[in-house]
Write a protein that holds these residues in place. Structure first.
Motif, PDB file in Angstrom:
ATOM      1  N   UNK A  39     -88.438  48.593  19.708  1.00 50.13           N
ATOM      2  CA  UNK A  39     -87.300  49.346  19.193  1.00 50.13           C
ATOM      3  C   UNK A  39     -87.690  50.813  19.156  1.00 50.13           C
ATOM      4  N   UNK A  40     -87.205  51.574  20.129  1.00 53.95           N
ATOM      5  CA  UNK A  40     -87.634  52.972  20.243  1.00 53.95           C
ATOM      6  C   UNK A  40     -87.174  53.788  19.049  1.00 53.95           C
ATOM      7  N   UNK A  41     -86.136  53.328  18.363  1.00 56.16           N
ATOM      8  CA  UNK A  41     -85.635  54.095  17.212  1.00 56.16           C
ATOM      9  C   UNK A  41     -86.487  53.908  15.970  1.00 56.16           C
ATOM     10  N   UNK A  42     -87.372  52.894  16.010  1.00 53.62           N
ATOM     11  CA  UNK A  42     -88.166  52.619  14.818  1.00 53.62           C
ATOM     12  C   UNK A  42     -89.556  53.250  14.886  1.00 53.62           C
ATOM     13  N   UNK A  43     -89.858  53.925  15.981  1.00 55.62           N
ATOM     14  CA  UNK A  43     -91.184  54.519  16.122  1.00 55.62           C
ATOM     15  C   UNK A  43     -91.362  55.684  15.183  1.00 55.62           C
ATOM     16  N   UNK A  44     -92.565  55.791  14.641  1.00 51.63           N
ATOM     17  CA  UNK A  44     -92.880  56.899  13.753  1.00 51.63           C
ATOM     18  C   UNK A  44     -93.470  58.057  14.549  1.00 51.63           C
ATOM     19  N   UNK A  45     -93.245  59.273  14.143  1.00 53.11           N
ATOM     20  CA  UNK A  45     -93.832  60.438  14.842  1.00 53.11           C
ATOM     21  C   UNK A  45     -95.293  60.630  14.474  1.00 53.11           C
TER      22      UNK A  45
ATOM     23  N   UNK B 192     -97.225  46.982  15.553  1.00 54.30           N
ATOM     24  CA  UNK B 192     -97.623  47.953  16.583  1.00 54.30           C
ATOM     25  C   UNK B 192     -96.506  48.936  16.906  1.00 54.30           C
ATOM     26  N   UNK B 193     -96.879  50.178  17.083  1.00 52.96           N
ATOM     27  CA  UNK B 193     -95.995  51.289  17.428  1.00 52.96           C
ATOM     28  C   UNK B 193     -95.004  51.655  16.337  1.00 52.96           C
ATOM     29  N   UNK B 194     -95.140  51.004  15.199  1.00 51.49           N
ATOM     30  CA  UNK B 194     -94.444  51.449  13.988  1.00 51.49           C
ATOM     31  C   UNK B 194     -95.465  51.884  12.947  1.00 51.49           C
ATOM     32  N   UNK B 195     -96.433  50.989  12.690  1.00 44.95           N
ATOM     33  CA  UNK B 195     -97.471  51.292  11.705  1.00 44.95           C
ATOM     34  C   UNK B 195     -98.675  51.990  12.317  1.00 44.95           C
ATOM     35  N   UNK B 196     -98.838  51.861  13.618  1.00 49.68           N
ATOM     36  CA  UNK B 196     -99.883  52.626  14.311  1.00 49.68           C
ATOM     37  C   UNK B 196     -99.387  53.009  15.695  1.00 49.68           C
ATOM     38  N   UNK B 197    -100.003  54.023  16.283  1.00 46.24           N
ATOM     39  CA  UNK B 197     -99.607  54.505  17.607  1.00 46.24           C
ATOM     40  C   UNK B 197    -100.304  53.682  18.692  1.00 46.24           C
ATOM     41  N   UNK B 198     -99.509  53.108  19.590  1.00 44.75           N
ATOM     42  CA  UNK B 198    -100.049  52.364  20.720  1.00 44.75           C
ATOM     43  C   UNK B 198    -100.345  53.338  21.865  1.00 44.75           C
ATOM     44  N   UNK B 199    -101.572  53.272  22.384  1.00 40.88           N
ATOM     45  CA  UNK B 199    -101.980  54.071  23.534  1.00 40.88           C
ATOM     46  C   UNK B 199    -102.372  53.104  24.645  1.00 40.88           C
ATOM     47  N   UNK B 200    -101.637  53.123  25.761  1.00 41.34           N
ATOM     48  CA  UNK B 200    -101.963  52.238  26.883  1.00 41.34           C
ATOM     49  C   UNK B 200    -103.078  52.856  27.730  1.00 41.34           C
TER      50      UNK B 200
ATOM     51  N   UNK C 227    -112.647  50.908   8.779  1.00 47.39           N
ATOM     52  CA  UNK C 227    -111.616  49.874   8.932  1.00 47.39           C
ATOM     53  C   UNK C 227    -112.230  48.482   8.806  1.00 47.39           C
ATOM     54  N   UNK C 228    -111.631  47.687   7.922  1.00 51.95           N
ATOM     55  CA  UNK C 228    -112.135  46.346   7.664  1.00 51.95           C
ATOM     56  C   UNK C 228    -111.148  45.252   8.053  1.00 51.95           C
ATOM     57  N   UNK C 229    -109.881  45.586   8.184  1.00 48.97           N
ATOM     58  CA  UNK C 229    -108.853  44.608   8.552  1.00 48.97           C
ATOM     59  C   UNK C 229    -107.725  45.327   9.277  1.00 48.97           C
ATOM     60  N   UNK C 230    -106.791  44.563   9.815  1.00 47.79           N
ATOM     61  CA  UNK C 230    -105.701  45.158  10.584  1.00 47.79           C
ATOM     62  C   UNK C 230    -104.864  46.124   9.764  1.00 47.79           C
ATOM     63  N   UNK C 231    -104.598  45.800   8.508  1.00 49.87           N
ATOM     64  CA  UNK C 231    -103.724  46.661   7.700  1.00 49.87           C
ATOM     65  C   UNK C 231    -104.338  48.034   7.466  1.00 49.87           C
ATOM     66  N   UNK C 232    -105.647  48.138   7.608  1.00 47.96           N
ATOM     67  CA  UNK C 232    -106.302  49.434   7.442  1.00 47.96           C
ATOM     68  C   UNK C 232    -106.045  50.375   8.614  1.00 47.96           C
ATOM     69  N   UNK C 233    -105.453  49.842   9.703  1.00 50.01           N
ATOM     70  CA  UNK C 233    -105.204  50.655  10.892  1.00 50.01           C
ATOM     71  C   UNK C 233    -103.887  51.431  10.828  1.00 50.01           C
ATOM     72  N   UNK C 234    -103.160  51.315   9.751  1.00 52.87           N
ATOM     73  CA  UNK C 234    -101.886  52.035   9.635  1.00 52.87           C
ATOM     74  C   UNK C 234    -102.111  53.537   9.753  1.00 52.87           C
ATOM     75  N   UNK C 235    -101.289  54.152  10.627  1.00 51.92           N
ATOM     76  CA  UNK C 235    -101.396  55.586  10.851  1.00 51.92           C
ATOM     77  C   UNK C 235    -102.446  55.984  11.873  1.00 51.92           C
ATOM     78  N   UNK C 236    -103.101  55.005  12.499  1.00 53.34           N
ATOM     79  CA  UNK C 236    -104.183  55.308  13.445  1.00 53.34           C
ATOM     80  C   UNK C 236    -103.700  55.202  14.888  1.00 53.34           C
ATOM     81  N   UNK C 237    -104.621  55.445  15.818  1.00 53.83           N
ATOM     82  CA  UNK C 237    -104.379  55.301  17.257  1.00 53.83           C
ATOM     83  C   UNK C 237    -105.115  54.046  17.729  1.00 53.83           C
ATOM     84  N   UNK C 238    -104.359  53.101  18.314  1.00 54.37           N
ATOM     85  CA  UNK C 238    -104.947  51.833  18.734  1.00 54.37           C
ATOM     86  C   UNK C 238    -104.693  51.644  20.231  1.00 54.37           C
ATOM     87  N   UNK C 239    -105.744  51.349  20.960  1.00 51.55           N
ATOM     88  CA  UNK C 239    -105.642  51.155  22.406  1.00 51.55           C
ATOM     89  C   UNK C 239    -105.126  49.757  22.725  1.00 51.55           C
ATOM     90  N   UNK C 240    -104.041  49.701  23.509  1.00 54.29           N
ATOM     91  CA  UNK C 240    -103.582  48.484  24.153  1.00 54.29           C
ATOM     92  C   UNK C 240    -103.818  48.674  25.653  1.00 54.29           C
TER      93      UNK C 240
END
Length: 324
Positions: A317-323, A195-203, A159-172
């Motif tokens: 927007x809970x309806x916009x989250x990707x599985x 966040x939480x659309x293009x990548x999965x947010x993990x608290x 990963x070199x930039x934020x856009x490369x994180x699409x589809x990944x798991x990112x810690x918040x």
């Protein structure tokens, strides 16, 4: 009844009404504060109650710190400060470990803690809902110490930039954290990722757990505060070479101390004076990146950017989250 008598009674009644109004605390302005607080001087923080019966003079004085790291380690690094405050304030000081940001805010709101260090984002909630009055922050001869939002990845990751994180798991960290959640919600879409659309947010609830989770491979990246990242490096808990920063934003205010607005005015002044006169011990300087003193803070000025971030942060927007 003669007119002079009518006028005399009118004056008596009017005087009584004016005295009643002045006895009760009037609230001309509240702003974003909860209904039990007033901000008649427009400084964005809760005023000290006008009625002395509402003032408190606690002994012991109970102090809390933000639950960003190990509370035992915090207690050890702040022990010199607590001992100094006992002498300076001539009262017992008790350390109260908070387990999460919401609990720390609720404890001050309920009066279970009297002085607390809140993280940047939590400070806004504490001011608005718990009557917190920010007054001191760590600093040095250059001024109050600030922090930054960092997005970390493993040094050996692709990963070199934020856009490369699409589809990944990112810690918040948590929903109140400026660097660990609200700022990413606000500015990442401008960088091409939501966040939480293009990548999965993990608290993770703690910045240091986010940082360690990136190293262990639990998360591909983490949004964290630079203050704790640098502190962990300084304590040799992690190696800088194991990480790479792909995004940074700042400066932002770091954690700061506040007191409950109902503390009696004399105690408020004593707290400000005691913090200002305290010289950091070697242990504290080493623990907090060579800061050596507490400096006064101005909530209206120093927290302007975090308040704007909070106002602009989108609701999920809970309806916009990707599985994922």
């Amino acid at each position: 009844m003669s007119c002079p008598m009518c006028f005399q009674r009118f004056i008596i009644v009017a005087t009584f009404c004016l005295l009643s109004i002045s006895a009760a605390e009037e609230c001309f302005h509240r702003g974003d504060l909860a209904i039990q607080y007033c901000d008649n001087n427009y400084d964005l923080i809760a005023d000290t109650p006008q009625n002395p019966d509402e003032w408190i003079d606690p002994n012991p004085l109970i102090i809390s710190i933000p639950p960003a790291e190990d509370p035992i380690a915090y207690n050890e690094s702040f022990s010199d400060l607590f001992q100094y405050l006992e002498l300076c304030l001539n009262r017992t000081v008790i350390f109260y470990p908070s387990h999460n940001n919401e609990a720390e805010v609720e404890a001050m709101k309920a009066g279970r803690i009297h002085v607390a260090s809140f993280s940047s984002g939590t400070m806004i909630s504490a001011v608005n809902h718990a009557g917190a009055v920010p007054f001191a922050a760590k600093g040095d001869h250059d001024g109050v110490r600030s922090t930054q939002l960092l997005v970390l990845v493993r040094a050996d990751s692709p990963y070199q930039s934020l856009v490369h994180l699409k589809g990944s798991r990112v810690a918040h960290t948590n929903k109140h954290s400026i660097t660990g959640h609200l700022l990413p919600l606000t500015i990442f879409p401008k960088e091409g990722i939501i966040p939480d659309e293009d990548y999965q947010v993990i608290f993770t609830n703690k910045h240091y757990l986010s940082i360690l989770g990136v190293k262990s491979g639990d998360y591909q990246a983490a949004a964290i505060t630079s203050e704790i990242f640098e502190r962990m490096i300084d304590r040799q808990e992690i190696k800088r070479s194991d990480y790479r920063i792909i995004f940074e934003y700042g400066p932002l205010p770091a954690s700061a101390f506040s007191y409950k607005n109902t503390l009696m005015p004399q105690l408020q002044e004593e707290l400000r004076a005691c913090f200002a006169s305290f010289n950091f011990s070697k242990t504290m300087r080493n623990a907090y990146l060579n800061t050596d003193r507490f400096l006064p803070v101005n909530y209206k000025e120093h927290w302007q950017v975090p308040r704007e971030i909070l106002r602009n942060a989108p609701l999920p927007d809970i309806n916009s989250k990707k599985p994922f």
